[in-house]
Design a protein around this motif. Structure first.
Motif, short mmCIF file in Angstrom:
data_model
loop_
_atom_site.label_atom_id
_atom_site.label_comp_id
_atom_site.label_asym_id
_atom_site.label_seq_id
_atom_site.Cartn_x
_atom_site.Cartn_y
_atom_site.Cartn_z
N TYR A 129 5.48 -4.37 -3.52
CA TYR A 129 5.28 -3.41 -2.44
C TYR A 129 3.93 -3.56 -1.73
CZ TYR A 129 9.43 -0.90 -4.07
OH TYR A 129 10.71 -0.56 -4.40
N GLY A 130 2.89 -3.90 -2.49
CA GLY A 130 1.57 -3.98 -1.88
C GLY A 130 1.25 -5.32 -1.26
N LEU A 131 1.75 -6.40 -1.86
CA LEU A 131 1.39 -7.74 -1.42
C LEU A 131 2.50 -8.42 -0.63
CD1 LEU A 131 -0.99 -9.73 -1.70
CD2 LEU A 131 0.18 -10.69 -3.71
N ILE A 132 3.75 -8.35 -1.13
CA ILE A 132 4.85 -9.11 -0.52
C ILE A 132 5.50 -8.37 0.63
CG2 ILE A 132 7.06 -10.22 -0.96
CD1 ILE A 132 6.23 -10.61 -3.85
N ALA A 133 5.82 -7.09 0.45
CA ALA A 133 6.59 -6.34 1.45
C ALA A 133 6.00 -6.39 2.86
CB ALA A 133 6.76 -4.89 1.00
N PRO A 134 4.68 -6.22 3.03
CA PRO A 134 4.15 -6.25 4.40
C PRO A 134 4.32 -7.58 5.11
CG PRO A 134 2.58 -5.24 2.87
CD PRO A 134 3.65 -5.88 2.05
N ARG A 135 4.62 -8.64 4.36
CA ARG A 135 4.68 -9.97 4.94
C ARG A 135 6.09 -10.55 4.98
NH1 ARG A 135 -0.24 -9.41 2.34
NH2 ARG A 135 -2.02 -10.17 3.54
N ILE A 152 -4.33 -3.30 -3.01
CA ILE A 152 -3.99 -4.72 -2.91
C ILE A 152 -3.63 -5.09 -1.47
CG2 ILE A 152 -1.54 -4.43 -3.51
CD1 ILE A 152 -3.85 -7.39 -4.43
N ALA A 153 -2.98 -4.18 -0.74
CA ALA A 153 -2.65 -4.46 0.66
C ALA A 153 -3.92 -4.64 1.48
CB ALA A 153 -1.79 -3.34 1.22
N ARG A 154 -4.88 -3.75 1.30
CA ARG A 154 -6.13 -3.85 2.05
C ARG A 154 -6.92 -5.09 1.64
NH1 ARG A 154 -7.59 2.49 1.13
NH2 ARG A 154 -6.25 3.36 2.78
N ALA A 155 -6.92 -5.39 0.35
CA ALA A 155 -7.67 -6.56 -0.12
C ALA A 155 -7.16 -7.84 0.51
CB ALA A 155 -7.58 -6.65 -1.64
#
Length: 286
Positions: free
Chosen positions: A206-212, A262-265
């Protein structure tokens, strides 16, 4: 091997024992995933007392057939490759390299997914959720290796070493055994299955993969020459064998400050931030 689950594993393992030693280190994640599939029973034939899944068997078979055909062609058998995915495996056998392994492996997996959508539709919702997670993770991990900036943003430097299929670190992304139940069919409601997922796995999904995901599916569609792959997203939400009316399920696990961190990082933000249905209402639909 079609009706022999253990035989499927032996065949998968044998492929990586052929040829040069450098080829033998590429099977970590695939073999780990196959062991998880065996333990769940999804590869059991219909004739077994507890039958498995026709869909999981079909996708497994596509991967095994492609690799076996490629091995025979590389060993001097006559004829030409029956599919582009087989050609990718031949390319990998002739010159083992991480990017070539991902292209071959993912070409076979995606071909299996697209060919067996009707079988997938017959599975229960929680199983189809797991199918989508398995797909998005393997596509994302390929991008981590060859397009790390696309996949990880500011954390791009971590991509190639973490995603190298010769290293066991790749199992952190591709081994669903650390995220989902080891049973088939899954008895728990889908909401419980999502919430029971390990915190690290949810952070990745959810934090790393989903936005991309849109960028990752675009990359994979071009790399694997499978334009239909783009159709397996519904406005950024996984949609393989997944009706639009069930989109709210994908918002359910997207909670917790660690996801935002993690999304912001990595230089992005959460996309699936709010669910049209509150968790209590989702549970009422069991």
């Amino acid at each position: 091997m079609r009706n022999d689950p253990a035989g499927r594993y032996a065949l998968a393992q044998e492929f990586y024992r052929h040829g040069e030693r450098s080829r033998r280190r590429y099977g970590h994640a695939e073999l780990s995933f196959t062991r998880w599939s065996l333990a769940r029973g999804v590869l059991a034939a219909d004739s077994f007392d507890q039958p498995g899944s026709a869909w999981w068997r079909a996708v497994s078979e596509r991967l095994l057939r492609d690799k076996t055909e490629a091995h025979l062609l590389s060993a001097g058998a006559g004829g030409t490759a029956s599919a582009r995915s087989v050609e990718h495996w031949v390319d990998f056998i002739r010159r083992p390299e991480p990017g070539r392994w991902y292209r071959a492996h993912n070409a076979s997996i995606v071909a299996g997914y697209l060919r067996n959508e009707e079988l997938a539709a017959s599975e229960q919702q929680v199983e189809r959720f797991m199918m989508n997670v398995a797909l998005l993770r393997v596509l994302f991990t390929h991008a981590m290796l060859v397009r790390p900036r696309l996949a990880l943003g500011r954390l791009a430097v971590l991509g190639p070493p973490l995603a190298d299929p010769r290293r066991r670190t790749v199992q952190m992304f591709l081994d669903l055994g650390r995220s989902f139940p080891i049973e088939y069919p899954v008895a728990a409601p889908i909401e419980n299955t999502i919430l029971d997922e390990h915190a690290l796995a949810r952070m990745l999904d959810y934090g790393l993969i989903a936005p991309r995901l849109p960028a990752v599916y675009d990359f994979s569609a071009a790399s694997l020459e499978q334009p239909r792959l783009r159709e397996l997203l519904d406005d950024g939400v996984p949609a393989y064998a997944w009706p639009h009316s069930d989109r709210p399920i994908w918002y359910f696990g997207n909670t917790g400050p660690h996801l935002r961190v993690i999304a912001r990082a990595s230089g992005t933000r959460l996309l699936w931030q709010r669910s049209p249905l509150a968790p209590s209402r989702l549970r009422s639909r069991r």
